[in-house]
Design a protein around this motif. Structure first.
Motif, PDB file in Angstrom:
ATOM      1  N   PRO A   1      -4.267  21.602  -6.230  1.00  0.00           N
ATOM      2  CA  PRO A   1      -3.734  20.244  -6.302  1.00  0.00           C
ATOM      3  C   PRO A   1      -4.799  19.154  -6.491  1.00  0.00           C
ATOM      4  CG  PRO A   1      -3.644  21.054  -4.062  1.00  0.00           C
ATOM      5  CD  PRO A   1      -4.072  22.204  -4.919  1.00  0.00           C
ATOM      6  N   PHE A   2      -6.069  19.459  -6.229  1.00  0.00           N
ATOM      7  CA  PHE A   2      -7.113  18.446  -6.354  1.00  0.00           C
ATOM      8  C   PHE A   2      -7.975  18.615  -7.602  1.00  0.00           C
ATOM      9  CE2 PHE A   2      -6.351  18.406  -1.759  1.00  0.00           C
ATOM     10  CZ  PHE A   2      -6.117  17.052  -1.588  1.00  0.00           C
ATOM     11  N   ALA A   3      -7.988  19.778  -8.190  1.00  0.00           N
ATOM     12  CA  ALA A   3      -8.882  20.062  -9.315  1.00  0.00           C
ATOM     13  C   ALA A   3      -8.665  19.045 -10.436  1.00  0.00           C
ATOM     14  CB  ALA A   3      -8.666  21.474  -9.828  1.00  0.00           C
ATOM     15  N   GLY A   4      -9.744  18.347 -10.804  1.00  0.00           N
ATOM     16  CA  GLY A   4      -9.691  17.369 -11.881  1.00  0.00           C
ATOM     17  C   GLY A   4      -9.156  16.008 -11.494  1.00  0.00           C
ATOM     18  N   LYS A   5      -8.633  15.850 -10.280  1.00  0.00           N
ATOM     19  CA  LYS A   5      -8.112  14.569  -9.812  1.00  0.00           C
ATOM     20  C   LYS A   5      -9.183  13.824  -9.030  1.00  0.00           C
ATOM     21  CE  LYS A   5      -3.198  15.488  -9.259  1.00  0.00           C
ATOM     22  NZ  LYS A   5      -2.099  15.523  -8.299  1.00  0.00           N
ATOM     23  N   THR A   6      -9.029  12.526  -8.950  1.00  0.00           N
ATOM     24  CA  THR A   6      -9.895  11.732  -8.084  1.00  0.00           C
ATOM     25  C   THR A   6      -9.187  11.569  -6.737  1.00  0.00           C
ATOM     26  OG1 THR A   6      -8.939   9.594  -8.688  1.00  0.00           O
ATOM     27  CG2 THR A   6     -10.772  10.421 -10.058  1.00  0.00           C
ATOM     28  N   LEU A   7      -9.925  11.129  -5.748  1.00  0.00           N
ATOM     29  CA  LEU A   7      -9.341  10.868  -4.435  1.00  0.00           C
ATOM     30  C   LEU A   7      -8.279   9.781  -4.557  1.00  0.00           C
ATOM     31  CD1 LEU A   7      -9.401  11.503  -1.452  1.00  0.00           C
ATOM     32  CD2 LEU A   7     -11.289   9.889  -1.199  1.00  0.00           C
ATOM     33  N   ARG A   8      -8.554   8.803  -5.405  1.00  0.00           N
ATOM     34  CA  ARG A   8      -7.593   7.728  -5.636  1.00  0.00           C
ATOM     35  C   ARG A   8      -6.288   8.289  -6.218  1.00  0.00           C
ATOM     36  NH1 ARG A   8     -10.098   3.276  -4.864  1.00  0.00           N
ATOM     37  NH2 ARG A   8     -12.077   3.493  -5.916  1.00  0.00           N
ATOM     38  N   ASP A   9      -6.405   9.199  -7.198  1.00  0.00           N
ATOM     39  CA  ASP A   9      -5.219   9.816  -7.815  1.00  0.00           C
ATOM     40  C   ASP A   9      -4.418  10.624  -6.798  1.00  0.00           C
ATOM     41  OD1 ASP A   9      -6.002   8.841 -10.312  1.00  0.00           O
ATOM     42  OD2 ASP A   9      -6.980  10.714 -10.894  1.00  0.00           O
ATOM     43  N   ALA A  10      -5.107  11.350  -5.935  1.00  0.00           N
ATOM     44  CA  ALA A  10      -4.424  12.215  -4.964  1.00  0.00           C
ATOM     45  C   ALA A  10      -3.661  11.404  -3.924  1.00  0.00           C
ATOM     46  CB  ALA A  10      -5.438  13.136  -4.281  1.00  0.00           C
ATOM     47  N   ASP A  11      -4.159  10.190  -3.595  1.00  0.00           N
ATOM     48  CA  ASP A  11      -3.477   9.277  -2.670  1.00  0.00           C
ATOM     49  C   ASP A  11      -3.158   9.949  -1.329  1.00  0.00           C
ATOM     50  OD1 ASP A  11      -2.482   6.808  -1.956  1.00  0.00           O
ATOM     51  OD2 ASP A  11      -0.558   7.066  -2.969  1.00  0.00           O
ATOM     52  N   VAL A  12      -4.147  10.664  -0.816  1.00  0.00           N
ATOM     53  CA  VAL A  12      -3.984  11.471   0.394  1.00  0.00           C
ATOM     54  C   VAL A  12      -3.543  10.638   1.600  1.00  0.00           C
ATOM     55  CG1 VAL A  12      -5.214  12.921   2.064  1.00  0.00           C
ATOM     56  CG2 VAL A  12      -5.636  13.197  -0.378  1.00  0.00           C
ATOM     57  N   GLY A  13      -4.210   9.519   1.841  1.00  0.00           N
ATOM     58  CA  GLY A  13      -3.903   8.702   3.014  1.00  0.00           C
ATOM     59  C   GLY A  13      -2.472   8.211   3.047  1.00  0.00           C
ATOM     60  N   ARG A  14      -2.013   7.654   1.952  1.00  0.00           N
ATOM     61  CA  ARG A  14      -0.648   7.135   1.913  1.00  0.00           C
ATOM     62  C   ARG A  14       0.381   8.253   2.020  1.00  0.00           C
ATOM     63  NH1 ARG A  14       3.392   6.836  -1.148  1.00  0.00           N
ATOM     64  NH2 ARG A  14       2.388   7.692  -2.993  1.00  0.00           N
TER      65      ARG A  14
ATOM     66  N   VAL B   1      -3.503  11.045   6.814  1.00  0.00           N
ATOM     67  CA  VAL B   1      -4.840  11.463   7.233  1.00  0.00           C
ATOM     68  C   VAL B   1      -5.882  10.583   6.559  1.00  0.00           C
ATOM     69  CG1 VAL B   1      -4.166  13.859   7.647  1.00  0.00           C
ATOM     70  CG2 VAL B   1      -5.153  13.229   5.453  1.00  0.00           C
ATOM     71  N   MET B   2      -7.052  10.520   7.152  1.00  0.00           N
ATOM     72  CA  MET B   2      -8.157   9.741   6.617  1.00  0.00           C
ATOM     73  C   MET B   2      -9.175  10.698   6.008  1.00  0.00           C
ATOM     74  SD  MET B   2     -10.816   7.299   8.720  1.00  0.00           S
ATOM     75  CE  MET B   2      -9.470   6.516   9.573  1.00  0.00           C
ATOM     76  N   VAL B   3      -9.569  10.422   4.776  1.00  0.00           N
ATOM     77  CA  VAL B   3     -10.621  11.213   4.150  1.00  0.00           C
ATOM     78  C   VAL B   3     -11.945  10.581   4.570  1.00  0.00           C
ATOM     79  CG1 VAL B   3     -11.641  12.020   2.000  1.00  0.00           C
ATOM     80  CG2 VAL B   3      -9.154  11.868   2.210  1.00  0.00           C
ATOM     81  N   VAL B   4     -12.700  11.308   5.390  1.00  0.00           N
ATOM     82  CA  VAL B   4     -13.939  10.794   5.965  1.00  0.00           C
ATOM     83  C   VAL B   4     -15.101  10.964   4.997  1.00  0.00           C
ATOM     84  CG1 VAL B   4     -15.544  11.039   7.889  1.00  0.00           C
ATOM     85  CG2 VAL B   4     -13.103  11.319   8.270  1.00  0.00           C
ATOM     86  N   ALA B   5     -15.139  12.090   4.307  1.00  0.00           N
ATOM     87  CA  ALA B   5     -16.251  12.372   3.406  1.00  0.00           C
ATOM     88  C   ALA B   5     -15.821  13.397   2.366  1.00  0.00           C
ATOM     89  CB  ALA B   5     -17.453  12.913   4.187  1.00  0.00           C
ATOM     90  N   VAL B   6     -16.589  13.443   1.294  1.00  0.00           N
ATOM     91  CA  VAL B   6     -16.426  14.485   0.292  1.00  0.00           C
ATOM     92  C   VAL B   6     -17.780  15.159   0.138  1.00  0.00           C
ATOM     93  CG1 VAL B   6     -15.918  15.016  -2.126  1.00  0.00           C
ATOM     94  CG2 VAL B   6     -14.579  13.266  -0.920  1.00  0.00           C
ATOM     95  N   LYS B   7     -17.789  16.480   0.355  1.00  0.00           N
ATOM     96  CA  LYS B   7     -19.012  17.272   0.176  1.00  0.00           C
ATOM     97  C   LYS B   7     -18.906  17.948  -1.179  1.00  0.00           C
ATOM     98  CE  LYS B   7     -19.740  19.893   3.789  1.00  0.00           C
ATOM     99  NZ  LYS B   7     -19.482  20.700   4.996  1.00  0.00           N
ATOM    100  N   ARG B   8     -19.740  17.509  -2.119  1.00  0.00           N
ATOM    101  CA  ARG B   8     -19.692  18.051  -3.474  1.00  0.00           C
ATOM    102  C   ARG B   8     -20.335  19.427  -3.518  1.00  0.00           C
ATOM    103  NH1 ARG B   8     -15.854  15.359  -6.313  1.00  0.00           N
ATOM    104  NH2 ARG B   8     -15.963  13.166  -5.741  1.00  0.00           N
ATOM    105  N   ALA B   9     -19.879  20.256  -4.429  1.00  0.00           N
ATOM    106  CA  ALA B   9     -20.392  21.621  -4.569  1.00  0.00           C
ATOM    107  C   ALA B   9     -21.885  21.633  -4.861  1.00  0.00           C
ATOM    108  CB  ALA B   9     -19.631  22.356  -5.670  1.00  0.00           C
ATOM    109  N   ASP B  10     -22.403  20.557  -5.462  1.00  0.00           N
ATOM    110  CA  ASP B  10     -23.830  20.499  -5.779  1.00  0.00           C
ATOM    111  C   ASP B  10     -24.689  20.030  -4.603  1.00  0.00           C
ATOM    112  OD1 ASP B  10     -23.408  17.748  -5.641  1.00  0.00           O
ATOM    113  OD2 ASP B  10     -23.734  17.387  -7.773  1.00  0.00           O
ATOM    114  N   GLY B  11     -24.067  19.808  -3.434  1.00  0.00           N
ATOM    115  CA  GLY B  11     -24.817  19.451  -2.236  1.00  0.00           C
ATOM    116  C   GLY B  11     -24.758  17.976  -1.869  1.00  0.00           C
ATOM    117  N   ARG B  12     -24.303  17.127  -2.778  1.00  0.00           N
ATOM    118  CA  ARG B  12     -24.196  15.703  -2.450  1.00  0.00           C
ATOM    119  C   ARG B  12     -23.074  15.482  -1.439  1.00  0.00           C
ATOM    120  NH1 ARG B  12     -22.108  12.855  -6.843  1.00  0.00           N
ATOM    121  NH2 ARG B  12     -21.383  14.855  -7.621  1.00  0.00           N
TER     122      ARG B  12
END
Length: 138
Positions: free
Chosen positions: A75-88, A92-103
């Protein structure tokens, strides 16, 4: 022997940490280092420590933190956090995003698309986390 078992080891000295990891430990806990870090945190930012204790130790709040790894397809692949609209959608609150590249995006800006292997760190009440699982994990 079993890749699904997580091994947590305790070490008294930092020099032992590397050896325990080489022996197969997934996590190494250094109680003295944790205690020292905690003392510094209390001295430098006591209100933040009080808040963390309030959130993590009061069972009446029923607040949990959870990490969800993005899969492809999913459900998240290729979407942005804004597109997913998880909070609304889930509360839940998205606290952080840990990228696969370590960022680590803290706080996440919501504009970069998710990729397989990224992880979303969530904070919320148990009921809201259940709503998240239902909406995004099936």
């Amino acid at each position: 022997m079993n890749a699904k078992v997580q091994i947590v080891a305790r070490a008294e000295r930092a020099s032992t940490q590397k050896k325990l990891k080489q022996a197969g430990a997934d996590f190494v806990v250094l109680p003295a280092a944790i205690g020292a870090h905690r003392i510094v945190s209390i001295l430098t930012n006591p209100k933040a420590v009080e808040f963390i204790e309030l959130v993590t130790h009061r069972s009446s709040l029923a607040i949990e933190m959870e990490e969800v790894v993005v899969s492809d397809p999913g459900p998240f692949a290729g979407k942005t956090l804004r597109d997913a609209d998880v909070g609304r959608r889930t509360g839940v609150m998205v606290v952080a995003v840990k990228r696969a590249d370590g960022r680590v995006e803290f706080p996440p800006n919501g504009d970069e698309p998710f990729a397989a292997g990224d992880a979303i760190v969530l904070l919320g009440r148990n009921a809201n986390l259940a709503s998240f699982r239902e909406a995004f994990q099936g």
